[in-house]
Design a protein around this motif. Structure first.
Motif, mmCIF file in Angstrom:
data_model
loop_
_atom_site.group_PDB
_atom_site.id
_atom_site.type_symbol
_atom_site.label_atom_id
_atom_site.label_comp_id
_atom_site.label_asym_id
_atom_site.label_seq_id
_atom_site.Cartn_x
_atom_site.Cartn_y
_atom_site.Cartn_z
ATOM 1 N N ARG A 1 0.828 -1.194 0.000
ATOM 2 C CA ARG A 1 0.000 0.000 0.000
ATOM 3 C C ARG A 1 0.867 1.251 0.000
ATOM 4 N NH1 ARG A 1 -4.076 -0.498 4.885
ATOM 5 N NH2 ARG A 1 -5.025 1.248 3.784
ATOM 6 N N LEU A 2 0.359 2.278 -0.623
ATOM 7 C CA LEU A 2 1.029 3.585 -0.586
ATOM 8 C C LEU A 2 0.234 4.503 0.332
ATOM 9 C CD1 LEU A 2 1.775 3.936 -4.379
ATOM 10 C CD2 LEU A 2 3.399 3.352 -2.565
ATOM 11 N N THR A 3 0.934 5.392 1.018
ATOM 12 C CA THR A 3 0.305 6.317 1.950
ATOM 13 C C THR A 3 0.476 7.734 1.407
ATOM 14 O OG1 THR A 3 0.917 4.837 3.750
ATOM 15 C CG2 THR A 3 0.327 7.087 4.363
ATOM 16 N N PRO A 4 -0.597 8.545 1.452
ATOM 17 C CA PRO A 4 -0.437 9.938 1.009
ATOM 18 C C PRO A 4 0.567 10.673 1.900
ATOM 19 C CG PRO A 4 -2.767 9.377 1.309
ATOM 20 C CD PRO A 4 -1.970 8.253 1.890
ATOM 21 N N ALA A 5 1.423 11.455 1.289
ATOM 22 C CA ALA A 5 2.400 12.219 2.061
ATOM 23 C C ALA A 5 1.658 13.183 2.988
ATOM 24 C CB ALA A 5 3.306 13.000 1.114
ATOM 25 N N PRO A 6 2.128 13.308 4.221
ATOM 26 C CA PRO A 6 1.437 14.214 5.142
ATOM 27 C C PRO A 6 1.576 15.661 4.688
ATOM 28 C CG PRO A 6 3.474 13.388 6.119
ATOM 29 C CD PRO A 6 3.286 12.655 4.818
ATOM 30 N N GLN A 7 0.542 16.463 5.011
ATOM 31 C CA GLN A 7 0.577 17.903 4.663
ATOM 32 C C GLN A 7 1.682 18.621 5.425
ATOM 33 O OE1 GLN A 7 -3.203 19.506 5.743
ATOM 34 N NE2 GLN A 7 -4.122 19.155 3.742
ATOM 35 N N GLY A 8 1.824 18.259 6.671
ATOM 36 C CA GLY A 8 2.797 18.958 7.496
ATOM 37 C C GLY A 8 3.564 17.991 8.380
ATOM 38 N N ILE A 9 4.802 18.351 8.712
ATOM 39 C CA ILE A 9 5.603 17.529 9.626
ATOM 40 C C ILE A 9 6.269 18.473 10.628
ATOM 41 C CG2 ILE A 9 7.428 15.796 9.840
ATOM 42 C CD1 ILE A 9 7.191 15.249 6.873
ATOM 43 N N GLY A 10 6.244 18.091 11.882
ATOM 44 C CA GLY A 10 6.943 18.867 12.901
ATOM 45 C C GLY A 10 7.729 17.927 13.792
ATOM 46 N N ALA A 11 8.727 18.453 14.461
ATOM 47 C CA ALA A 11 9.507 17.601 15.360
ATOM 48 C C ALA A 11 9.895 18.377 16.604
ATOM 49 C CB ALA A 11 10.758 17.081 14.659
ATOM 50 N N LEU A 12 10.000 17.649 17.710
ATOM 51 C CA LEU A 12 10.477 18.229 18.964
ATOM 52 C C LEU A 12 11.653 17.415 19.443
ATOM 53 C CD1 LEU A 12 7.035 18.091 19.204
ATOM 54 C CD2 LEU A 12 7.646 19.729 20.989
ATOM 55 N N LEU A 13 12.593 18.098 20.088
ATOM 56 C CA LEU A 13 13.770 17.438 20.626
ATOM 57 C C LEU A 13 13.906 17.886 22.079
ATOM 58 C CD1 LEU A 13 17.036 17.053 18.719
ATOM 59 C CD2 LEU A 13 17.167 17.965 21.007
#
Lengths: 498, 402
Positions: free
Chosen positions: A225-237
């Motif tokens: 299966r293919l997954t639609p690319a997410p609209q937004g990505i964020g990260a916390l460190l």
């Protein structure tokens, strides 16, 4: 570890020249490797502590050629070890002295991209990353992303049910597979799974072949299966003063109903190894570091980042950074992704372990690893897929020092025993292979293992496909199949009957 | 018929070992509410697992639960809701489809039939949530497989094999399942007056977008306006979940995505939940007279097309699509064979397959409930059956002639 492999069949080894001649008649000239120097390239996979030169290597190009090879090997009683890119960390593709290696390297084409149905069909030798590369311009990706994704093949991913840092949200290989073409040891070609549908009629053969480590059949085609690319990505460190605090923060995030794309943890040794290696800007004095990635619709990512940030602060994060910027986010990941080479820089050799534990037991298990580290006199750097409790302790050793490999292996076995003792499992995503084979008894009793081996017998009654892997003791299928009848006396006379 | 009611796993093992030795066949049941699913079982005794009910351990922090297979889904749902959790695969209540009262089905039945609700494309089916099992094989031996963590490749994935095996391989006596969190907010977007062909295309656009819809279904007018579907017209439904503050933006994004196809209307709160419960439980096609119910699995983009072709071919057909078109439910006049040849040919031609979910016994006597196995697969299935249940005493006939 003193590893006992199945006793090589002398007659098969004796008949090597004849076998090579026969294989050469079945396959194109360039598809059979028999020269000793060329075989050397196949004598181990990524578990490099074990090597064995095979009798021959075959490189078929078609399903029909695979079937021909397997039928011939069945007739001659020759054992077969399937191999993708050879990136297994558990020795899944370790050759046998009396067996051939069946390489799927030439099954390297993408066969069908169907964006309307959100799936892609490829031959098993296509790399994991190539699947994503083929569809990313159209806004899709293939979700499971093992660290070796530039090299590992989708066929190997099926064999090991590979995960990756994003499987917390997107699932493992088994959750993203739709269908397979497999060839059984007797040359039978079977399509299992649903093709482009979500489920299949009959028993879930797709589910059981996934993660079966090349013991049931040879995969010749894969639909995922293919997954639609997410609209937004964020990260916390975030850095933490104690591992316990970081572990509690992870539990709180997941417990709040947030499903991050990934949550990774590194301990102090891993943090400093990464800083020395590529300076990703990690807090060197932190006992533990968390990287939390969130993806999805843009507005939701922002809202979830606020929630996660608050949870991290509540649990005593000593430092925090957050970003929605792609370059900065990749910077957060740089040290984690380079953890293995970073550790490789501070130690001549390392063993990468792969247990999974209930999340709540993390602090306790880390404490145990620390005390084992002192007992064995070997350092251990810890990186984890913390969101799903999958530990990757890296045991540092020097193979040139007398007994260090043996000590490292004993240390690793103790870590895995600890994982099982707290309610976890021996392997989360690397497979049992030869590495954890002799520890299977820690999790399963003889009956459990007999049931599993009978399943193997249903696919491969002669036990010729990748023997010596997964199961500590091999039983003949005839012996396993015998039905033990105990007299036919009623042993449940006191049961309620209606 | 004799009814055996074991109280412990050891009881089950003793019964099965004994029955295997004598060739006595067992009809294995939990609450028995899904007896109408599959073929009728030919058995000498009923093995009633009713005593295997109840939650053994529940760790909300780990999102893991271990329980007996006869635990009612309704009871489980109540416990999970209290902790803000749920079974993400959202198994349907199939009772009413078989003339039973609602709310009686068990978790074991849902697992044995590998059921799943509208969230299946994102959340998976029962198979994807069953982490570990204890079971008794047809040899009367107690075994365990899997574990209590999500990420686990230690040994073969026998839980997946047993999910969907309708009790024909082993008797499950204990289940460990993964759980999902309940979302803070949810909303359903309805696009009304969409024709089937257009719905087929729109559903793929929505499913392929970055909007992360949790479920997508299409109800043609004659199904949409029935009881429990109080919609005014043919409706394309899209469910979203997430922080409540982020949901209005999703509706706006959806409107931008579908453009002038239809205005996006929001269905909120309990109405939203009820709408999806009705889709999940196939309430729009509840039995009325002698109708047979088919469940089709299809490539999603093919779903509405197959439905339209079959509508033209089969007078009196009613249908709706779930899973963005990948699941099609069809109600047809039962007749002699529930139009099996026509339905199966259409499903196969589109790359899918069909299961006869409900039909009179006279129809099931002529038509296999399950799609016949593909080349090469049938032999593997027979070998597996023989490996787990050599005497063929567990639910014989349930999945077809043994």
């Amino acid at each position: 570890m003193s590893l006992t492999m199945p006793v090589p069949d002398g007659a098969v080894i004796e008949g090597r020249a004849d076998l090579l001649a026969h294989l050469a008649r079945l396959l194109p000239a360039d598809a059979v490797i028999g020269a000793d120097s060329a075989l050397a390239a196949y004598e181990c996979d990524a578990l490099t502590a074990y090597v064995q030169r095979p009798l021959a290597v075959v490189l078929p190009r078609t399903t029909e050629e695979v079937a021909r090879v397997l039928r011939a090997c069945l007739e001659r009683g020759v054992r077969v070890v399937p191999r993708g890119a050879g990136t297994s960390l558990s020795g899944g593709a370790l050759p046998l002295a009396d067996g051939i290696v069946l390489s799927l390297a030439r099954f390297n084409r993408i066969l069908d991209i169907d964006l309307d149905n959100r799936c892609i069909t490829a031959q098993p030798g296509v790399t994991n990353l190539a699947l994503t590369k083929a569809v990313e311009a159209d806004g899709f990706f293939y979700a499971p992303d093992p660290s070796s994704q530039i090299a590992c093949t989708i066929g190997g991913n099926v064999a090991e049910n590979s995960g990756g840092v994003h499987c917390l949200k997107y699932g493992l290989t088994t959750h993203n597979l739709l269908g397979l073409e497999i060839v059984l040891m007797d040359g039978t070609v079977a399509r299992i799974g649903g093709g482009k549908t979500l489920d299949a009629p009959g028993y879930d053969l797709l589910g059981v072949v996934t993660g079966s480590e090349g013991l049931l059949g040879v995969v010749t085609e894969v639909t995922v299966r293919l997954t639609p690319a997410p609209q937004g990505i964020g990260a916390l460190l975030a850095g933490f003063a104690t591992v316990e605090a970081a572990g509690e923060a992870v539990a709180a995030i997941v417990g709040a109903g947030i499903v991050p794309a990934g949550i990774e943890m590194m301990d102090n040794l891993a943090i400093n190894a990464a800083e020395d290696f590529c300076a990703p800007g990690y807090p060197r004095d932190a006992a533990a570091l968390l990287i939390v990635e969130l993806d999805g619709p843009a507005g939701e990512v922002e809202a979830q980042m606020d929630r996660v940030s608050a949870i991290l602060a509540d649990h005593g994060a000593t430092s925090q950074k957050r970003t929605r910027d792609a370059a900065e986010r990749l910077g957060f990941w740089a040290g984690r992704k380079a953890a293995f080479p970073a550790v490789g820089r501070i130690s001549p050799d390392y063993l990468c372990m792969d247990g999974t534990i209930p999340r709540a037991r993390l602090p306790e298990v880390l404490g145990r690893i620390a005390s084992l580290s002192a007992d064995y006199g070997l350092r251990c750097a810890n990186v984890f897929h913390a969101g799903d409790g999958n530990l990757h302790p890296l045991i540092l050793y020097d193979a040139n020092v007398d007994d260090e490999l043996a000590r490292a292996e004993a240390f690793g076995a103790d870590i895995l025993r600890t994982c099982v003792a707290v309610g976890g499992v021996l392997t989360g995503e690397h497979g049992v292979g030869i590495e954890k084979r002799d520890l299977m008894g820690e999790m399963f009793d003889d009956t459990d293992l007999a049931v599993q081996q009978r399943l193997k017998c249903a696919f491969d009654p002669k036990g010729l496909l990748n023997p010596g892997k997964v199961f500590p003791v091999l039983h003949a299928c005839v012996e396993l199949g015998r039905l033990k009848v105990s007299g036919g006396k009623l042993r449940f006379a006191d049961l309620p009957r209606f | 018929m004799e009814r055996l009611a074991p109280r412990s796993t050891a009881d089950v093992a003793a019964i099965v070992a004994d029955c295997t030795a004598r060739g006595h066949r067992l009809n294995v049941i939990g609450a028995g509410t899904r007896a109408g699913l599959g073929h009728p079982v030919t058995a000498d005794a009923v093995l009633d697992l009713g005593a295997f009910a109840g939650i053994e351990s529940y760790e909300p922090g780990e999102q893991i639960i271990t329980l007996g297979p006869a635990t009612p889904l309704a009871e489980l749902d109540a416990v999970l809701t209290d902790s803000g959790q749920r079974l993400a695969f959202d198994p349907p209540d199939t009772g009413p489809l078989f003339g039973e009262a609602p709310g009686l089905g068990t978790i074991g039945g849902a697992v044995a039939a590998n059921l799943a609700g509208p969230a299946r494309p994102r959340a998976g089916a029962a198979r994807d949530h069953l982490l570990g099992i204890e079971a008794v094989s047809g040899r009367g031996e107690v075994f365990k497989a899997g574990g209590r963590v999500v990420k686990n490749v230690t040994g073969y994935d026998l839980p997946k094999l047993l999910a969907g095996s309708f009790g024909t391989l082993a008797v499950m006596t204990r289940l460990t399942l993964r759980l999902g969190g309940r979302p803070p907010g949810t909303v359903t977007a309805a696009l009304l007056d969409i024709a089937p062909a257009e719905a087929g295309h729109l559903m793929q656009r929505i499913a392929g977008s970055g909007l992360e819809p949790v479920a997508i279904a299409y109800l043609p007018a004659e199904v949409a306006v029935r009881e429990r579907h109080p919609l005014a017209a043919a409706a394309l439904l899209v469910r979203f979940e997430g922080p409540a503050s982020a949901l209005p933006e999703r509706l706006a994004d959806l409107q931008r995505l579908v453009g002038t196809a239809a205005p996006v209307e929001a269905i909120e709160g309990p109405d939203s939940d009820d709408t999806w419960a009705a889709v999940r439980d196939v309430a729009g096609l509840l039995p009325d007279g002698e109708r047979a119910l088919w469940r089709l699995s299809l490539p999603p983009a093919a779903g509405c097309g197959v439905a339209m072709d079959l509508t033209a071919a089969l007078p009196g057909l009613r249908w709706f699509a779930d899973w963005a078109g990948a699941r099609l439910w069809l109600a047809v006049p039962a007749g002699a064979d529930a139009a099996a040849e026509t339905v199966r040919a259409a499903a196969r031609a589109a790359g899918g397959h069909a299961l006869l979910f409900r039909a009179p016994l006279t129809v099931k006597a002529r038509v296999p409930v399950f799609e016949p196995p593909a080349a090469g697969v049938g032999a593997i299935e027979r070998s597996l059956r023989a490996a787990f249940d050599p005497a063929g005493i567990l639910n014989p006939g349930k999945m077809g002639p043994a």
